[in-house]
Write an enzyme that holds these catalytic residues in place. Sequence first.
Site, PDB file in Angstrom:
ATOM      1  N   CYS A  16       0.808  -1.218   0.000  1.00  0.00           N
ATOM      2  CA  CYS A  16       0.000   0.000   0.000  1.00  0.00           C
ATOM      3  C   CYS A  16       0.841   1.268   0.000  1.00  0.00           C
ATOM      4  O   CYS A  16       0.301   2.371   0.046  1.00  0.00           O
ATOM      5  CB  CYS A  16      -0.954  -0.035   1.184  1.00  0.00           C
ATOM      6  SG  CYS A  16      -1.941  -1.535   1.125  1.00  0.00           S
ATOM      7  N   HIS A  24      -2.061   8.108   6.229  1.00  0.00           N
ATOM      8  CA  HIS A  24      -2.422   6.831   5.608  1.00  0.00           C
ATOM      9  C   HIS A  24      -3.850   6.488   6.035  1.00  0.00           C
ATOM     10  O   HIS A  24      -4.656   6.079   5.213  1.00  0.00           O
ATOM     11  CB  HIS A  24      -1.414   5.763   6.043  1.00  0.00           C
ATOM     12  CG  HIS A  24      -1.556   4.477   5.318  1.00  0.00           C
ATOM     13  ND1 HIS A  24      -1.491   4.383   3.940  1.00  0.00           N
ATOM     14  CD2 HIS A  24      -1.779   3.207   5.761  1.00  0.00           C
ATOM     15  CE1 HIS A  24      -1.655   3.114   3.571  1.00  0.00           C
ATOM     16  NE2 HIS A  24      -1.833   2.389   4.651  1.00  0.00           N
ATOM     17  N   GLU A  47      -0.485   4.826  13.718  1.00  0.00           N
ATOM     18  CA  GLU A  47      -0.084   5.996  12.938  1.00  0.00           C
ATOM     19  C   GLU A  47      -0.155   7.248  13.821  1.00  0.00           C
ATOM     20  O   GLU A  47       0.716   8.121  13.758  1.00  0.00           O
ATOM     21  CB  GLU A  47      -0.984   6.137  11.705  1.00  0.00           C
ATOM     22  CG  GLU A  47      -0.408   7.133  10.711  1.00  0.00           C
ATOM     23  CD  GLU A  47      -1.221   7.245   9.439  1.00  0.00           C
ATOM     24  OE1 GLU A  47      -2.266   6.575   9.322  1.00  0.00           O
ATOM     25  OE2 GLU A  47      -0.816   8.026   8.571  1.00  0.00           O
ATOM     26  N   LYS A 100      -8.980   8.511   2.589  1.00  0.00           N
ATOM     27  CA  LYS A 100      -9.620   7.188   2.494  1.00  0.00           C
ATOM     28  C   LYS A 100     -11.004   7.193   3.130  1.00  0.00           C
ATOM     29  O   LYS A 100     -11.808   6.311   2.859  1.00  0.00           O
ATOM     30  CB  LYS A 100      -8.737   6.136   3.172  1.00  0.00           C
ATOM     31  CG  LYS A 100      -7.411   5.890   2.448  1.00  0.00           C
ATOM     32  CD  LYS A 100      -6.594   4.800   3.112  1.00  0.00           C
ATOM     33  CE  LYS A 100      -5.272   4.572   2.404  1.00  0.00           C
ATOM     34  NZ  LYS A 100      -4.252   5.603   2.717  1.00  0.00           N
ATOM     35  N   HIS A 131      -9.640   2.718   0.499  1.00  0.00           N
ATOM     36  CA  HIS A 131      -8.209   2.408   0.449  1.00  0.00           C
ATOM     37  C   HIS A 131      -7.896   1.851  -0.936  1.00  0.00           C
ATOM     38  O   HIS A 131      -8.279   0.735  -1.265  1.00  0.00           O
ATOM     39  CB  HIS A 131      -7.853   1.404   1.538  1.00  0.00           C
ATOM     40  CG  HIS A 131      -6.367   1.187   1.677  1.00  0.00           C
ATOM     41  ND1 HIS A 131      -5.445   1.789   0.852  1.00  0.00           N
ATOM     42  CD2 HIS A 131      -5.659   0.431   2.552  1.00  0.00           C
ATOM     43  CE1 HIS A 131      -4.228   1.409   1.208  1.00  0.00           C
ATOM     44  NE2 HIS A 131      -4.335   0.595   2.241  1.00  0.00           N
ATOM     45  N   PHE A 137       1.570  -3.364   3.958  1.00  0.00           N
ATOM     46  CA  PHE A 137       1.818  -4.740   4.403  1.00  0.00           C
ATOM     47  C   PHE A 137       3.257  -5.088   4.059  1.00  0.00           C
ATOM     48  O   PHE A 137       3.744  -4.722   2.999  1.00  0.00           O
ATOM     49  CB  PHE A 137       0.914  -5.711   3.625  1.00  0.00           C
ATOM     50  CG  PHE A 137      -0.436  -5.949   4.240  1.00  0.00           C
ATOM     51  CD1 PHE A 137      -0.838  -5.305   5.397  1.00  0.00           C
ATOM     52  CD2 PHE A 137      -1.322  -6.843   3.640  1.00  0.00           C
ATOM     53  CE1 PHE A 137      -2.088  -5.550   5.947  1.00  0.00           C
ATOM     54  CE2 PHE A 137      -2.575  -7.087   4.183  1.00  0.00           C
ATOM     55  CZ  PHE A 137      -2.954  -6.443   5.330  1.00  0.00           C
TER      56      PHE A 137
END
Lengths: 413, 410
Positions: free
Chosen positions: B161, B300, B311, B332, B337, B396
């Site tokens: 991502c 993010h 985060e 998002k 996402h 990831f």
Amino acid sequence: MTRRVVVTGLGLITPLGNDVTSNWEALVAGRSGIGTITLFDTSAYEFPIAGEVRDFDPAEHVDAKILRRLDRSTVFAIAAAQRALADAGIDMAKEDARRVGVVIGTGIGSAQLIVEQAAVLAEKGPRRVSPFLISHMLPDTATGLIAIQTGARGPNFAVTAACATGGATTGEAAEIIARGDCEVIIAGGYEAPLTPVYYAGFNAMKALATAEDPTKAVRPFDATRNGFILGEGAGVLILEELEHARARGAHIYAEFVGAGTSNDAYDMVAAAEDGHGIAQAMRDALTRAAVGVEVIDYINAHGTGTPLNDRVETKAIRDVFAEHADSLMVSSTKSMHGHMMGAAGAVEAAITVLVCERGIVPPTINYASPDPACDLDYVPNEARRSAVRYGMSTSVGLGGHNSALIVKRWEGD
Amino acid sequence: MDRRVVVTGAGMFSALGAGREATWQALLAGTNGIRPITRVETEDLPTRVAGEVPEFDLSTYLDRKEAKRMDRFTHLAVMAAGEALEHSGLDVAADADEIGCMIGSGIGGMETLEQEFKVFFEKPTRVSPFLVPMFIPDMAAGQTSIRFGLRGPNFNTVSACASGADAIGTALETIRRGDAVAMVAGGAEASVTRMTIAAFAASRALSRNNDPETASRPFDLNRDGFVLGEGAGILVLEERGHAEARGATILAELTAYGQSADAFHVTQPSENGEGAARAMRIALKKAGIDAAEIDYVNAHGTSTPLNDKFETLSLKAVFGESMPGIPVSSSKSMFGHTLGAAGGLEAAVTVLSIRDQRIHQTLHLLTPDPDCDLDYVAGGPRDVSLKHAMSNSLGFGGHNSSLIFSRYEG
């Protein structure tokens, strides 16, 4: 302010062997690693030929629990990275882990893993799909897992550029060190394209070579060449900032002096007939290395064995090197290990490093009938003892990607 | 000295609009782009909502025959790249060899793979010769180069991502070191396929909430996972002198790129968000600015319980005492996402925030979470004075990327 980058470790898992020594012996002996496919049922095909990795034990490299979640390709990458790190003698406990990165690419990625789960989805429904699929199927799964295994916390990603992946990855990794973002990068490429669905796709492209004798199937630059042969495996190079390597007394194989990438901007499958794209990548690598064409002694060519590639590549070499082209040694080691797709550029970069270090040039095997359109010195059939000060490795990929990189024999300065 | 790099064009295709300004205005208006899925059969899927890109006209840039030989992620990339190039007014033909393309994609052509897998089952020899060239993730960069004649440095970066952000960061460094005068860079992903949905759902990363009005709610106490979105976000990056010489409109400067690996766990963030914090600190150091000088963070902010908590921790670690004064929002919350496209789309959002000196809200933030206690710009858009803004992407595999954009001041 550009820092110098050297190669201090190599890891090779190829159809020629699973370590540097066995690969080098086969390359120097001109021995083919190509055979009949054993990895899956090939009864639908007349000439099921490929370069398979043999005698490879995944459990040596990955814990059983994790192994079940991984594609064959990812295990190749991890294994080659482990071998390369050991070869370089890097002790992660003594390194600043934040200054060690992992940049390793693949053309396709976890081909078989995805297909197996697609079968689960089709037969058993979405709720039976593995919870580990997404996190273990991505092209960057290998770089993530290698970071976890080794503790390397620096720059970390995969590069994909089809069959130019290994070259593009290795070149980008060298730039990261050169610009000062880390001291060591575990760099390379990996691929395991020998799966039923992908093989069917490649077969449908009608680009695969055919032959009664599998070891004679891939014939780069020969007038009778009729296609490429898939190979699998991984190549990993430890790239290191020169002073860092010196300070720990590392063995330096060669210096990495320049790389270039480009795109034909022409066709998704075929290379542009005039070879401008690969010529541009070679010129960019020469510019980056700040050397003239006349210093290059050897080119490890992309040399896939398809009628188009080998002709276009020969033309591009002539365009770039002009009269020096006749003094070059050019060989395609794909004649022995096959076309390892996303791993090819890295494996061939590693071979070029060994050529510079050892002064022996591996041959293009299966070369029998000269093609007027391919008129360079391809080092036919037998290895040649010859000093190589600068070696170049070139790669060309579907999608118009090209890469070229240059390594220099280490002379202690 | 290092060459400076500016942004002269942006293209955005997202659930909020098939185009840049449509997407941006919808973000400012606080529009929800999440809807019931229409692209695939969802009856047996645990997740039935996503952010799908509204219908668009492929023939703007591709003829039918070309389009048939590309997966949807490549369609999205070509469309967004075309929009970005038009926006920049760059004359590609004048410098074709020195204009490159890097487009990140996390997955590649999954829709093609699913279709060809069915063919394979029936008859292996009928598999399309275009299976491989349609599936491989570099094709967004490859086909975009072919369509627009971009002959310079070219490849795809993959870091799950964070892919789109790493493509932009790598393109920045490519221009900086003199290997290109301009780069078309960003991310593209066509994530609304049965396989992608099933696999993300199995990994328990997706929201199990099928109410499109509340499914994606980053930093909200009741968040339970992310919502898939598809799209592409692509920037035209250009060497400053090159852009100035041709009188280009400069949207912002791309000041720095920082990247790190957690080396911790495949899906979980490292302790206290150490890896993400390190990427931000590297970017700040390379930009030569203090943390306190950052005026906005496009987070993010996926809406998973773990991401948003960690985060927030990493932001607090980096920004310390200045954190309360720095607004943080998650795009998002509105377009979902978009995986490998996220870094590209959100970089474009950050650039437009600087251009317009306005930031969008985090939508669906109704119930505060004590672990997420920053200023997430809840309630509505805000006029702000933006000099430096940061866009963060985490993936990831433990990939972390941070980009800093700045108001261009010559």
